[in-house]
Design a protein around this motif. Structure first.
Motif, short mmCIF file in Angstrom:
data_model
loop_
_atom_site.label_atom_id
_atom_site.label_comp_id
_atom_site.label_asym_id
_atom_site.label_seq_id
_atom_site.Cartn_x
_atom_site.Cartn_y
_atom_site.Cartn_z
N ARG A 76 -0.81 5.00 2.46
CA ARG A 76 -1.38 6.36 2.41
C ARG A 76 -1.48 6.97 3.80
N ALA A 77 -1.89 6.17 4.76
CA ALA A 77 -2.00 6.67 6.14
C ALA A 77 -0.65 7.09 6.69
N SER A 78 0.41 6.40 6.27
CA SER A 78 1.75 6.73 6.76
C SER A 78 2.43 7.79 5.92
N ALA A 79 1.75 8.26 4.87
CA ALA A 79 2.26 9.30 3.98
C ALA A 79 3.50 8.85 3.21
N GLY A 80 3.62 7.57 2.97
CA GLY A 80 4.71 7.08 2.14
C GLY A 80 4.44 7.44 0.69
N ASP A 81 5.38 8.08 0.03
CA ASP A 81 5.19 8.52 -1.36
C ASP A 81 5.98 7.61 -2.30
N TRP A 82 5.45 6.44 -2.54
CA TRP A 82 6.16 5.50 -3.41
C TRP A 82 5.89 5.77 -4.88
N GLY A 83 4.91 6.61 -5.20
CA GLY A 83 4.68 6.98 -6.60
C GLY A 83 5.88 7.75 -7.14
N ALA A 84 6.39 8.68 -6.36
CA ALA A 84 7.57 9.44 -6.76
C ALA A 84 8.79 8.53 -6.88
N TYR A 85 8.90 7.58 -5.98
CA TYR A 85 10.01 6.63 -6.01
C TYR A 85 9.96 5.81 -7.30
N ALA A 86 8.78 5.29 -7.65
CA ALA A 86 8.63 4.50 -8.87
C ALA A 86 8.97 5.32 -10.10
N ALA A 87 8.55 6.58 -10.13
CA ALA A 87 8.85 7.45 -11.27
C ALA A 87 10.36 7.68 -11.39
N GLU A 88 11.03 7.86 -10.28
CA GLU A 88 12.49 8.05 -10.29
C GLU A 88 13.20 6.82 -10.81
N SER A 146 11.99 4.57 -12.79
CA SER A 146 11.67 4.47 -14.21
C SER A 146 12.56 5.40 -15.03
N ARG A 147 12.79 6.60 -14.54
CA ARG A 147 13.65 7.55 -15.26
C ARG A 147 15.08 7.05 -15.31
#
Length: 67
Positions: A48-60, A62-63
């Motif tokens: 979170r501190a580094s602003a890594g957005d792995w939630g979007a990565y996981a969603a992609e 999954s799709r």
């Protein structure tokens, strides 16, 4: 070793933080925690501190697998 590095102007705590910050931008928290042997909550905080957005990565991912 630490003393020799300090004499060269390398601050160990800062170098460690920089390395963790960089890894947190490149790896999901689960992988970061497992690889470094740190608690998952600590890995999530670094991410979170580094602003890594792995939630979007996981969603992609999954799709992709659902297609």
């Amino acid at each position: 070793m630490g003393e020799r590095l300090r004499k060269l102007g390398i601050r160990l705590a800062e170098a460690r933080s920089t390395a963790l910050f960089q890894l947190a931008t490149e790896l999901p928290a689960a992988v970061l925690a497992r690889t470094l042997g740190i608690d998952i909550t600590v890995a999530v905080k670094w991410q979170r501190a580094s602003a890594g957005d792995w939630g979007a990565y996981a969603a992609e991912i999954s799709r992709r697998q659902g297609s």
